[in-house]
Design a protein around this motif. Structure first.
Motif, mmCIF file in Angstrom:
data_model
loop_
_atom_site.group_PDB
_atom_site.id
_atom_site.type_symbol
_atom_site.label_atom_id
_atom_site.label_comp_id
_atom_site.label_asym_id
_atom_site.label_seq_id
_atom_site.Cartn_x
_atom_site.Cartn_y
_atom_site.Cartn_z
ATOM 1 N N LEU A 360 7.865 -29.425 56.920
ATOM 2 C CA LEU A 360 8.367 -29.913 55.438
ATOM 3 C C LEU A 360 6.998 -29.996 54.485
ATOM 4 C CD1 LEU A 360 10.643 -32.824 56.485
ATOM 5 C CD2 LEU A 360 11.291 -30.800 55.483
ATOM 6 N N GLN A 361 6.020 -30.326 55.170
ATOM 7 C CA GLN A 361 4.562 -30.408 54.144
ATOM 8 C C GLN A 361 4.318 -28.839 53.702
ATOM 9 O OE1 GLN A 361 2.749 -33.288 53.307
ATOM 10 N NE2 GLN A 361 2.185 -31.868 51.560
ATOM 11 N N ALA A 362 4.499 -28.029 54.813
ATOM 12 C CA ALA A 362 4.039 -26.707 54.234
ATOM 13 C C ALA A 362 5.422 -26.289 53.257
ATOM 14 C CB ALA A 362 4.251 -25.777 55.619
ATOM 15 N N ALA A 363 6.372 -26.456 53.410
ATOM 16 C CA ALA A 363 7.341 -26.013 52.305
ATOM 17 C C ALA A 363 7.102 -26.612 51.008
ATOM 18 C CB ALA A 363 8.791 -26.308 52.968
ATOM 19 N N VAL A 364 6.585 -27.833 51.055
ATOM 20 C CA VAL A 364 6.377 -28.475 49.836
ATOM 21 C C VAL A 364 5.062 -27.777 49.201
ATOM 22 C CG1 VAL A 364 5.434 -30.713 48.674
ATOM 23 C CG2 VAL A 364 7.353 -30.638 50.089
ATOM 24 N N ASP A 365 4.268 -27.544 49.761
ATOM 25 C CA ASP A 365 3.054 -27.002 49.388
ATOM 26 C C ASP A 365 3.224 -25.558 48.760
ATOM 27 O OD1 ASP A 365 1.405 -29.357 50.122
ATOM 28 O OD2 ASP A 365 0.695 -28.428 52.167
ATOM 29 N N LYS A 366 3.999 -24.764 49.546
ATOM 30 C CA LYS A 366 4.488 -23.544 49.229
ATOM 31 C C LYS A 366 5.232 -23.593 47.883
ATOM 32 C CE LYS A 366 6.938 -19.147 50.544
ATOM 33 N NZ LYS A 366 7.848 -18.631 51.445
ATOM 34 N N LEU A 367 5.974 -24.498 47.735
ATOM 35 C CA LEU A 367 6.864 -24.362 46.709
ATOM 36 C C LEU A 367 6.031 -24.999 45.109
ATOM 37 C CD1 LEU A 367 10.040 -26.523 47.500
ATOM 38 C CD2 LEU A 367 10.084 -23.944 46.387
ATOM 39 N N ARG A 368 5.066 -25.975 45.537
ATOM 40 C CA ARG A 368 3.925 -26.214 44.430
ATOM 41 C C ARG A 368 3.275 -25.104 43.968
ATOM 42 N NH1 ARG A 368 2.208 -32.052 47.172
ATOM 43 N NH2 ARG A 368 3.684 -33.450 46.329
ATOM 44 N N GLY A 369 2.877 -24.105 44.906
ATOM 45 C CA GLY A 369 2.073 -22.891 44.421
ATOM 46 C C GLY A 369 3.065 -22.043 43.636
ATOM 47 N N GLN A 370 4.234 -21.769 43.971
ATOM 48 C CA GLN A 370 5.202 -20.983 43.390
ATOM 49 C C GLN A 370 5.377 -21.784 42.044
ATOM 50 O OE1 GLN A 370 8.462 -20.947 45.971
ATOM 51 N NE2 GLN A 370 7.800 -19.150 47.144
ATOM 52 N N ILE A 371 5.463 -23.056 41.778
ATOM 53 C CA ILE A 371 5.666 -23.421 40.511
ATOM 54 C C ILE A 371 4.543 -23.196 39.565
ATOM 55 C CG2 ILE A 371 6.008 -25.727 39.274
ATOM 56 C CD1 ILE A 371 7.541 -26.832 41.930
ATOM 57 N N GLU A 372 3.115 -23.339 40.066
ATOM 58 C CA GLU A 372 2.143 -23.273 39.383
ATOM 59 C C GLU A 372 2.029 -21.766 38.774
ATOM 60 O OE1 GLU A 372 -1.337 -24.235 41.711
ATOM 61 O OE2 GLU A 372 -0.749 -26.305 41.805
ATOM 62 N N GLN A 373 2.345 -20.795 39.756
ATOM 63 C CA GLN A 373 2.377 -19.275 39.493
ATOM 64 C C GLN A 373 3.267 -18.974 38.399
ATOM 65 O OE1 GLN A 373 2.943 -17.290 43.073
ATOM 66 N NE2 GLN A 373 1.259 -17.819 44.000
ATOM 67 N N ALA A 374 4.703 -19.792 38.450
ATOM 68 C CA ALA A 374 5.672 -19.550 37.550
ATOM 69 C C ALA A 374 5.284 -19.917 36.126
ATOM 70 C CB ALA A 374 6.920 -20.113 37.881
ATOM 71 N N ARG A 375 4.804 -21.277 36.178
ATOM 72 C CA ARG A 375 4.197 -21.700 34.750
ATOM 73 C C ARG A 375 3.011 -20.983 34.352
ATOM 74 N NH1 ARG A 375 8.043 -25.290 33.203
ATOM 75 N NH2 ARG A 375 8.265 -26.980 34.795
ATOM 76 N N ALA A 376 2.201 -20.280 35.047
ATOM 77 C CA ALA A 376 1.154 -19.548 34.737
ATOM 78 C C ALA A 376 1.690 -18.203 33.921
ATOM 79 C CB ALA A 376 0.228 -19.428 35.609
ATOM 80 N N ALA A 377 2.924 -17.645 34.613
ATOM 81 C CA ALA A 377 3.316 -16.505 34.166
ATOM 82 C C ALA A 377 4.180 -16.664 33.143
ATOM 83 C CB ALA A 377 4.217 -15.833 35.313
ATOM 84 N N ALA A 383 10.260 -21.986 37.199
ATOM 85 C CA ALA A 383 9.256 -23.068 37.519
ATOM 86 C C ALA A 383 10.629 -24.673 37.499
ATOM 87 C CB ALA A 383 8.363 -23.575 36.417
ATOM 88 N N ASP A 384 11.076 -24.570 36.383
ATOM 89 C CA ASP A 384 12.104 -25.852 36.602
ATOM 90 C C ASP A 384 13.121 -25.684 37.704
ATOM 91 O OD1 ASP A 384 10.966 -26.526 34.159
ATOM 92 O OD2 ASP A 384 12.564 -25.687 32.691
ATOM 93 N N LYS A 385 13.625 -24.635 37.892
ATOM 94 C CA LYS A 385 14.517 -24.559 39.221
ATOM 95 C C LYS A 385 13.745 -24.764 40.453
ATOM 96 C CE LYS A 385 17.620 -21.158 41.416
ATOM 97 N NZ LYS A 385 18.206 -19.863 41.413
ATOM 98 N N LEU A 386 12.387 -24.282 40.411
ATOM 99 C CA LEU A 386 11.838 -24.590 41.851
ATOM 100 C C LEU A 386 11.410 -26.078 41.761
ATOM 101 C CD1 LEU A 386 9.418 -21.599 41.626
ATOM 102 C CD2 LEU A 386 11.262 -21.916 43.462
ATOM 103 N N GLU A 387 11.138 -26.599 40.560
ATOM 104 C CA GLU A 387 10.802 -28.220 40.736
ATOM 105 C C GLU A 387 12.141 -28.879 41.267
ATOM 106 O OE1 GLU A 387 9.262 -29.037 36.976
ATOM 107 O OE2 GLU A 387 7.339 -28.782 37.459
ATOM 108 N N LYS A 388 13.129 -28.784 40.791
ATOM 109 C CA LYS A 388 14.440 -29.144 41.545
ATOM 110 C C LYS A 388 14.475 -29.221 42.805
ATOM 111 C CE LYS A 388 17.217 -29.129 37.258
ATOM 112 N NZ LYS A 388 18.522 -28.346 36.677
ATOM 113 N N GLU A 389 14.110 -27.932 43.369
ATOM 114 C CA GLU A 389 14.174 -27.704 45.015
ATOM 115 C C GLU A 389 13.083 -28.417 45.539
ATOM 116 O OE1 GLU A 389 13.778 -23.934 48.068
ATOM 117 O OE2 GLU A 389 14.180 -23.606 45.912
ATOM 118 N N LEU A 390 12.000 -28.482 44.860
ATOM 119 C CA LEU A 390 10.777 -29.587 45.374
ATOM 120 C C LEU A 390 11.119 -30.813 45.470
ATOM 121 C CD1 LEU A 390 7.756 -29.701 45.989
ATOM 122 C CD2 LEU A 390 7.219 -29.985 43.637
#
Length: 409
Positions: A360-377, A383-390
Motif C-alpha cells: 500500500l505504501q508503494a502504491a501511495v508513493d507511486k500515485l503521488r509521483g503521478q500527481i506531481e507529473q500531471a500537475r507539472a504537465a 491530477a484531480d482524478k489521481l488525488e481521489k484515488e490517492l
C-alpha cells in the motif's frame, strides 16, 4: 425557376443542392411550386441538423459506446451523402467528421482505461495468489480457512483478464486452496484417530476405576487411583461427545471409593478440613496474580502454587468444586494471556501485515509521483482524478499501519 443560397429548382421540377463538389440532384418535385419544393427539402435538412445535434449531445453527456456512436454517425453520413436535403451539407459532413474524432478519442480513452483496469486486476489477483499460496502452508486452520474463503469472494469481485492469464492465476489460486484443504483434512483425520485411541484408552481406565470403586483395600486402591489419574492425563482428550461422560464416570468411580474410605476413617475429616484451609490460602495467593501483568512471572508463581497444591491432599468433597474452581479461574486467565501473547507475536501474521503495508505504501508513493507529473504537465483533471484515488489508497494504508501497530511495530 426558383433558388436560394443552397439550392434551386429548374424548369423541369428537378431540385439541386450546392456543395463544394458542385451541384447534386436532390430529387424531383411535381406536386407544387418551386418554393414549396425548396421548403420541403430544407425541412429535411433541418431534420438532419437536429439529429446530428442530438447525437453530439449523446456522445458528450452519456456513456454511449464507441461502436454504437460510430454506427449512428455512419447512418447520418449516409443520409447526408444521399443529397436528399437542401442546406449546407458540407457543414454537416464537417460536424460528423469532428464528431467521429471525438468518438475515436473516446474509444482510445476507454481502451487505455480497460488496459489500466486489467493491469490493476492482474496485480490484485497476483497478490491474492501469493497470499493464498502462503496460507496453504499455515497450520492456523480456522483463521487460514476463513481468510481463504474471503479471498475467493474478493477474486469473484475482480474483472477477468485475458483467458490464458486468468486461467493460469486461477489454477495457482485453486491449487493453493486445495493444498490447504488436503493438509487440514489430513490433520483432522489424524486428530480424530488420536482422539479415538484416547477414547478407547479412557474406556479401559473407566472400566478399571469402576471395578475398584467398591474396594476396601484403602492404601493400594488409592495409590492405583492416582496412577489411573496420571494415565488419564497422559492419554489426551477423546472426542468432545465422549469426553465429559467418560470423565464423569471416571471421577464418579473415584468419588465412590474415596467417600467410602472417608466414612470409614472419620478421623481424617479434620485433616481434610485443614487441607481445605491450606488450599483456600493457596487459591487466595493465586488470585493475587490477577490481573496478569507479567506473564512469565505469573506462570512461574502459579506453577509453584500448583505444586504445593498437589502436595496437600484431599479436601472435603462438598468444598472441592468451589476451591478448585478458584484455581481453575486463575489457570484459565494465564492460558488466555499466553494465547494473546502468542497471537501478538505470531511472525506469520506480522509478516502478512508488513507485506500489505509495504504494498500500500508503494502504491501511495507511486500515485503521488503521478500527481506531481500531471500537475507539472498542466493536466489538472488527471491530477484531480489521481488525488481521489490517492485518498482511498491512503485510507487503506492508514488502516494497515494501525493493524501493524498491534504487533508492536
Amino acid at each position: 425557376m426558383s433558388s436560394d443560397p443552397w439550392g434551386r429548382v429548374d424548369e423541369t421540377g428537378t431540385v439541386y443542392v450546392r456543395t463544394a463538389d458542385g451541384e447534386k440532384v436532390v430529387g424531383s418535385w411535381q406536386a407544387g411550386s418551386p418554393e414549396e419544393a425548396l421548403a420541403y427539402f430544407e425541412r429535411k435538412y433541418e431534420g438532419l441538423v437536429v439529429e446530428i445535434g442530438l447525437l453530439e449531445k449523446r456522445v458528450q453527456t452519456t456513456d454511449l459506446s464507441a461502436k454504437d456512436a460510430q454506427a449512428a454517425v455512419d447512418h447520418l453520413r449516409e443520409q447526408v451523402d444521399a443529397h436528399h436535403a437542401v442546406g449546407d451539407l458540407d457543414a454537416l459532413r464537417a460536424r460528423l467528421d469532428k464528431l467521429m474524432e471525438t468518438v475515436e478519442a473516446r474509444r482510445e480513452q476507454r481502451k487505455a482505461q480497460r488496459a489500466r483496469q486489467s493491469d490493476e486486476a492482474r496485480t490484485a489477483k497476483e497478490a491474492l495468489v501469493a497470499e493464498a499460496e502462503e496460507l496453504a502452508r499455515s497450520d492456523q486452520w480456522r483463521a487460514a480457512g476463513e481468510r481463504l474463503r474471503a479471498l475467493v469472494d474478493t477474486w469473484k469481485g475482480l474483472p477477468r483478464l485475458d483467458r490464458k492469464s486468468d486461467d493460469e492465476l486461477w489454477h495457482r489460486f485453486s491449487h493453493a486452496r486445495s493444498a490447504f484443504s488436503k493438509r487440514r483434512k489430513a490433520h483432522f483425520a489424524q486428530l480424530d484417530a488420536q482422539r479415538e485411541e484416547a477414547r478407547k484408552a479412557k474406556e479401559r481406565l473407566v472400566a478399571e476405576a469402576e471395578a475398584l470403586s467398591g474396594s476396601t483395600d484403602w492404601g493400594p486402591t488409592a495409590a492405583r487411583y492416582r496412577e489411573l489419574m496420571a494415565d488419564w492425563k497422559a492419554v489426551g482428550r477423546a472426542q468432545r461427545e465422549y469426553e465429559d461422560d467418560l470423565w464423569n464416570r471416571f471421577r464418579g468411580a473415584q468419588d465412590v471409593f474415596f467417600a467410602a474410605r472417608s466414612s470409614v476413617f472419620a478421623e481424617r475429616d479434620a485433616e481434610q478440613a485443614e487441607n481445605l484451609k491450606l488450599k483456600e490460602g493457596l487459591a487466595e495467593e493465586a488470585e493475587k496474580l490477577l490481573p496478569i501483568t507479567d506473564l512469565r512471572a505469573a506462570r512461574t508463581a502459579f506453577r509453584s502454587i500448583n505444586e504445593r497444591w498437589e502436595a496437600i491432599g484431599h479436601v472435603p468433597r462438598d468444598a472441592r468444586a468451589r476451591v478448585e474452581g478458584r484455581m481453575h479461574t486463575v489457570d484459565r486467565a494465564i492460558q488466555e494471556a499466553e494465547e494473546a501473547e502468542w497471537r501478538r507475536t505470531n511472525p506469520e501474521a506480522r509478516a502478512r501485515a508488513e507485506g500489505l503495508t509495504g504494498q500500500l505504501q508503494a502504491a501511495v508513493d507511486k500515485l503521488r509521483g503521478q500527481i506531481e507529473q500531471a500537475r507539472a504537465a498542466g493536466n489538472n483533471a488527471k491530477a484531480d482524478k489521481l488525488e481521489k484515488e490517492l485518498e482511498g489508497r491512503q485510507a487503506l494504508l492508514d488502516q494497515a499501519l494501525k493493524g501493524l501497530q498491534e504487533f508492536g511495530g
